[in-house]
Motif scaffolding. Structure first.
Motif, PDB file in Angstrom:
ATOM      1  N   VAL A  16      75.389  67.370  44.874  1.00  0.00           N
ATOM      2  CA  VAL A  16      75.389  66.903  43.495  1.00  0.00           C
ATOM      3  C   VAL A  16      74.233  65.951  43.189  1.00  0.00           C
ATOM      4  N   ARG A  17      73.848  65.174  44.190  1.00  0.00           N
ATOM      5  CA  ARG A  17      72.810  64.186  43.889  1.00  0.00           C
ATOM      6  C   ARG A  17      71.448  64.829  43.635  1.00  0.00           C
ATOM      7  N   LEU A  25      71.033  67.074  41.304  1.00  0.00           N
ATOM      8  CA  LEU A  25      70.971  67.461  39.891  1.00  0.00           C
ATOM      9  C   LEU A  25      70.021  66.519  39.166  1.00  0.00           C
ATOM     10  N   PRO A  58      69.868  64.040  36.379  1.00  0.00           N
ATOM     11  CA  PRO A  58      70.869  63.354  35.550  1.00  0.00           C
ATOM     12  C   PRO A  58      70.466  63.186  34.089  1.00  0.00           C
ATOM     13  N   ASP A  59      69.158  63.089  33.813  1.00  0.00           N
ATOM     14  CA  ASP A  59      68.742  62.866  32.423  1.00  0.00           C
ATOM     15  C   ASP A  59      68.610  64.160  31.632  1.00  0.00           C
ATOM     16  N   THR A  79      70.092  67.862  30.221  1.00  0.00           N
ATOM     17  CA  THR A  79      71.428  68.307  29.824  1.00  0.00           C
ATOM     18  C   THR A  79      71.985  69.296  30.856  1.00  0.00           C
ATOM     19  N   ASN A 120      69.858  71.862  33.190  1.00  0.00           N
ATOM     20  CA  ASN A 120      70.029  71.954  34.644  1.00  0.00           C
ATOM     21  C   ASN A 120      70.347  73.391  35.057  1.00  0.00           C
ATOM     22  N   ALA A 140      74.074  64.996  28.893  1.00  0.00           N
ATOM     23  CA  ALA A 140      73.244  64.723  30.072  1.00  0.00           C
ATOM     24  C   ALA A 140      74.093  64.935  31.334  1.00  0.00           C
ATOM     25  N   ALA A 141      73.491  65.542  32.344  1.00  0.00           N
ATOM     26  CA  ALA A 141      74.235  65.826  33.581  1.00  0.00           C
ATOM     27  C   ALA A 141      74.764  64.541  34.208  1.00  0.00           C
ATOM     28  N   GLY A 142      74.036  63.443  33.995  1.00  0.00           N
ATOM     29  CA  GLY A 142      74.441  62.160  34.578  1.00  0.00           C
ATOM     30  C   GLY A 142      75.748  61.617  34.034  1.00  0.00           C
ATOM     31  N   THR A 143      76.233  62.187  32.920  1.00  0.00           N
ATOM     32  CA  THR A 143      77.487  61.700  32.345  1.00  0.00           C
ATOM     33  C   THR A 143      78.695  62.493  32.852  1.00  0.00           C
ATOM     34  N   ALA A 196      80.122  67.720  37.994  1.00  0.00           N
ATOM     35  CA  ALA A 196      78.780  67.782  38.572  1.00  0.00           C
ATOM     36  C   ALA A 196      78.736  68.825  39.694  1.00  0.00           C
TER      37      ALA A 196
END
Ligand code: ATP
Length: 227
Positions: free
Chosen positions: A85-86, A88, A90-91, A93, A97, A132-135, A141
């Motif tokens: 997951v890390r 991806l 994060p900023d 969408t 991604n 955003a993927a980070g959310t 994720a």
């Protein structure tokens, strides 16, 4: 797609991380690799997917040598590493991604069909495609990491500890969807720490310790497919 690994040795500098590792991932199978933290599971997946060069040994895809090919060349052949997951962005969408998984030149229709398949399997990602993927939560994720692999039209997926950081109930859901991806024709090599988590889902398992395969079991309940 059949993947065979024979006598694989991988080093990090002087550190011998994988010792003469041999294993078979039969076409259509869901094959497991289990072992404790730091014993070489991730290293094995990375070496198969062209992210780490082996010092010696052979990797074949349907009988053809593929060790030494780059990760992008392997993705083009349908061999995809499902990054943790890390990895991806994060900023970006959720949709952006996913589209990264489809970076190879392909027709719009094929990309749309792949996206539809991902959204069918993970409606949650469809709902959140502009976020955003980070959310995303940990489970979402992880769905996104798998969805990105599906966007590459993978025929072989090497999936590294999808349960990492997930609550038990989410882990089961995640493993259900991995079985679905497998049932749709993708051969899968799945890495987890605990055998009990995957024992009733895989058709064979290998156990790795200190970079060596110390046992294998081909008598798991799930029959091996032929796709
Ligand atoms: P984890 O579940 O923690 O990822 P793992 O079984 O996948 O564990 P690997 O990540 O493959 O184990 O690591 C195997 C060994 O190689 C460990 O001893 C680790 O410290 C070492 N190692 C991994 N990556 C590197 C690196 N980039 N440089 C040096 N040593 C590394």
């Amino acid at each position: 797609m059949n993947i065979e690994v024979a006598g694989l040795n991988v080093f990090y500098g002087d550190f011998h991380a994988l010792h003469d590792v041999s294993l078979s991932v039969p076409s259509g199978s869901l094959t497991g690799v289990v072992g404790a933290n730091g014993h070489g599971k991730s290293t094995l997946l990375k070496a198969i997917c062209g992210l780490l060069p082996p010092k010696s040994g052979q990797i074949t895809q349907d009988g053809e040598r593929i060790d030494g090919l780059s990760a992008p060349d392997l993705v083009a052949r349908g061999i995809v590493h499902v990054a943790e997951v890390r990895h991806l962005f994060p900023d970006m969408t959720v949709r952006e991604n996913l589209m990264l998984g489809a970076y190879q030149k392909r027709s719009g229709a094929r990309v749309r069909a792949a996206l539809e398949r991902v959204f069918d399997l993970y409606p949650r990602l469809a709902e959140r495609q502009t976020q955003a993927a980070g959310t995303l939560s940990g489970g979402e994720a992880q769905m996104l990491a798998l969805g990105r692999g599906m966007m590459s039209e993978a025929r072989f997926m090497a999936i590294d500890e999808p349960s990492l950081g997930l609550a038990p109930v989410l882990t089961e859901t995640m493993l259900d969807t991995i079985q679905k991806i497998n049932a749709q024709g993708t051969t899968i090599l799945l890495v987890e720490q605990s055998l009990s988590l995957i024992a009733d889902r895989v058709s064979r398992t290998y156990e790795i310790e200190e970079g060596k395969i110390i046992s294998q079991d081909h008598s798991c309940p799930k029959p091996e497919g032929i796709s």
